[in-house]
Design a protein around this motif. Sequence first.
Motif, PDB file in Angstrom:
ATOM      1  N   GLU A 192       0.824  -1.218   0.000  1.00 11.86           N
ATOM      2  CA  GLU A 192       0.000   0.000   0.000  1.00 11.86           C
ATOM      3  C   GLU A 192       0.857   1.266   0.000  1.00 11.86           C
ATOM      4  O   GLU A 192       0.539   2.249  -0.668  1.00 11.86           O
ATOM      5  CB  GLU A 192      -0.981  -0.021   1.183  1.00 11.86           C
ATOM      6  CG  GLU A 192      -2.148  -0.956   0.847  1.00 11.86           C
ATOM      7  CD  GLU A 192      -2.974  -1.382   2.052  1.00 11.86           C
ATOM      8  OE1 GLU A 192      -2.653  -0.950   3.183  1.00 11.86           O
ATOM      9  OE2 GLU A 192      -3.936  -2.162   1.838  1.00 11.86           O
ATOM     10  N   ARG A 193       1.953   1.233   0.728  1.00 10.44           N
ATOM     11  CA  ARG A 193       2.873   2.387   0.700  1.00 10.44           C
ATOM     12  C   ARG A 193       3.486   2.534  -0.692  1.00 10.44           C
ATOM     13  O   ARG A 193       3.607   3.633  -1.215  1.00 10.44           O
ATOM     14  CB  ARG A 193       3.994   2.211   1.727  1.00 10.44           C
ATOM     15  CG  ARG A 193       3.613   2.538   3.151  1.00 10.44           C
ATOM     16  CD  ARG A 193       4.849   2.680   4.050  1.00 10.44           C
ATOM     17  NE  ARG A 193       5.642   1.456   4.089  1.00 10.44           N
ATOM     18  CZ  ARG A 193       5.419   0.452   4.932  1.00 10.44           C
ATOM     19  NH1 ARG A 193       4.432   0.522   5.813  1.00 10.44           N
ATOM     20  NH2 ARG A 193       6.187  -0.618   4.919  1.00 10.44           N
ATOM     21  N   LEU A 195       2.330   1.699  -3.567  1.00 15.00           N
ATOM     22  CA  LEU A 195       1.378   2.197  -4.569  1.00 15.00           C
ATOM     23  C   LEU A 195       1.419   3.721  -4.703  1.00 15.00           C
ATOM     24  O   LEU A 195       1.208   4.262  -5.781  1.00 15.00           O
ATOM     25  CB  LEU A 195      -0.043   1.798  -4.159  1.00 15.00           C
ATOM     26  CG  LEU A 195      -0.550   0.431  -4.604  1.00 15.00           C
ATOM     27  CD1 LEU A 195      -1.959   0.232  -4.065  1.00 15.00           C
ATOM     28  CD2 LEU A 195      -0.532   0.292  -6.120  1.00 15.00           C
ATOM     29  N   LYS A 196       1.690   4.391  -3.577  1.00 13.91           N
ATOM     30  CA  LYS A 196       1.673   5.860  -3.577  1.00 13.91           C
ATOM     31  C   LYS A 196       3.063   6.445  -3.833  1.00 13.91           C
ATOM     32  O   LYS A 196       3.245   7.657  -3.800  1.00 13.91           O
ATOM     33  CB  LYS A 196       1.171   6.359  -2.209  1.00 13.91           C
ATOM     34  CG  LYS A 196      -0.283   6.011  -1.954  1.00 13.91           C
ATOM     35  CD  LYS A 196      -0.702   6.518  -0.571  1.00 13.91           C
ATOM     36  CE  LYS A 196      -1.196   5.353   0.276  1.00 13.91           C
ATOM     37  NZ  LYS A 196      -0.877   5.366   1.666  1.00 13.91           N
ATOM     38  N   HIS A 197       4.038   5.590  -4.037  1.00 13.10           N
ATOM     39  CA  HIS A 197       5.426   6.062  -4.102  1.00 13.10           C
ATOM     40  C   HIS A 197       5.811   6.460  -5.528  1.00 13.10           C
ATOM     41  O   HIS A 197       5.365   5.859  -6.495  1.00 13.10           O
ATOM     42  CB  HIS A 197       6.345   4.950  -3.597  1.00 13.10           C
ATOM     43  CG  HIS A 197       7.695   5.443  -3.178  1.00 13.10           C
ATOM     44  ND1 HIS A 197       8.680   5.731  -4.093  1.00 13.10           N
ATOM     45  CD2 HIS A 197       8.212   5.718  -1.964  1.00 13.10           C
ATOM     46  CE1 HIS A 197       9.756   6.145  -3.447  1.00 13.10           C
ATOM     47  NE2 HIS A 197       9.501   6.145  -2.147  1.00 13.10           N
ATOM     48  N   LYS A 198       6.699   7.448  -5.627  1.00 14.30           N
ATOM     49  CA  LYS A 198       7.096   7.930  -6.963  1.00 14.30           C
ATOM     50  C   LYS A 198       7.863   6.878  -7.774  1.00 14.30           C
ATOM     51  O   LYS A 198       7.933   6.952  -8.991  1.00 14.30           O
ATOM     52  CB  LYS A 198       7.929   9.211  -6.843  1.00 14.30           C
ATOM     53  CG  LYS A 198       9.215   9.034  -6.068  1.00 14.30           C
ATOM     54  CD  LYS A 198      10.023  10.323  -5.964  1.00 14.30           C
ATOM     55  CE  LYS A 198      11.160  10.118  -4.966  1.00 14.30           C
ATOM     56  NZ  LYS A 198      11.980  11.264  -4.725  1.00 14.30           N
ATOM     57  N   TYR A 200       7.143   3.622  -7.761  1.00 14.07           N
ATOM     58  CA  TYR A 200       6.322   2.404  -7.848  1.00 14.07           C
ATOM     59  C   TYR A 200       6.629   1.601  -9.113  1.00 14.07           C
ATOM     60  O   TYR A 200       6.843   0.393  -9.070  1.00 14.07           O
ATOM     61  CB  TYR A 200       4.836   2.786  -7.806  1.00 14.07           C
ATOM     62  CG  TYR A 200       3.913   1.648  -8.197  1.00 14.07           C
ATOM     63  CD1 TYR A 200       3.624   0.620  -7.300  1.00 14.07           C
ATOM     64  CD2 TYR A 200       3.341   1.580  -9.474  1.00 14.07           C
ATOM     65  CE1 TYR A 200       2.792  -0.436  -7.663  1.00 14.07           C
ATOM     66  CE2 TYR A 200       2.513   0.530  -9.842  1.00 14.07           C
ATOM     67  CZ  TYR A 200       2.241  -0.481  -8.933  1.00 14.07           C
ATOM     68  OH  TYR A 200       1.429  -1.524  -9.301  1.00 14.07           O
TER      69      TYR A 200
END
Length: 261
Positions: A192-193, A195-198, A200
């Motif tokens: 989940e972290r 998914l939001k990461h630059k 990804y």
Amino acid sequence: MGPQAAHAKITSEMTLSEKADAIEEHMMHELDKIVTKSVFANLTDGHVDMEGGAALQKKYPGKYFNMGPDPRLPPMPEKPTLLDYFKHRFASTNHLLQSGALALKNGHSEKVVLACLLHDIAVVSFIRCDHGYWGAQMIEPYVDEEVSWAVRTHQALRFFPDEAAGYKYPEMYLKLFGDDYKPEPYIVAEYERALKHKWYMTSRLICINDIYSFDPNMKVNLDDFVDIVGRNFRQPEEGLGLDDSPSAHMWRTMMWPNRFL
Ligand SMILES: [Fe+2]
Ligand SMILES: [Fe+2]
């Protein structure tokens, strides 16, 4: 057979594992130094167990403990490079080389190719459990942060499909773990972290170029990656593992896994 062979008499009444222990003990007597296993090696064999120094010296009188290279393993050069570890310490490199080659063929950046080439180094050299985290930590001081981040995170992303990116849940995982396997909460949270990461997509690209079924006829040469490794992996001058990076001890341990301390 040396005079110590009496320590390792093998008889027909022994079980297979007793025979294996006797052979191992015989080999130990043949060595100049006492080579003993770390507790971790016993844990992975299913025992919480260690042999103390005094007991071992009693068993191998007149010998000192091994404080250097393990004579049974391939020797490493004085200043080892990443490629030396590939050649002398990685138990299998096909999967890594083929994944790297696929990333190269798909036209990805050197960072992505390097991440694919290194994504499972922990599995082939060190440990399976949490291999993404171990692998990332090993390479972190020597590569771009994006590469180690992607290696760490691929462990979680493997379990979650991203059909839009061209990644399905691997058939092989159904075979390996059964269809009711659910990743642990820390893996779900990591996903989940991510998914939001630059970065990804960098990690997702490791999964996409991760090869499961090997083509036995496809031979990929480590030499094909020498330039990419040279440009993207900061090889320490003193030798990988002999430098003072935060993960040098991990490489040293791989080089000298049976030092007494
Ligand atoms: Fe992996
Ligand atoms: Fe892999």
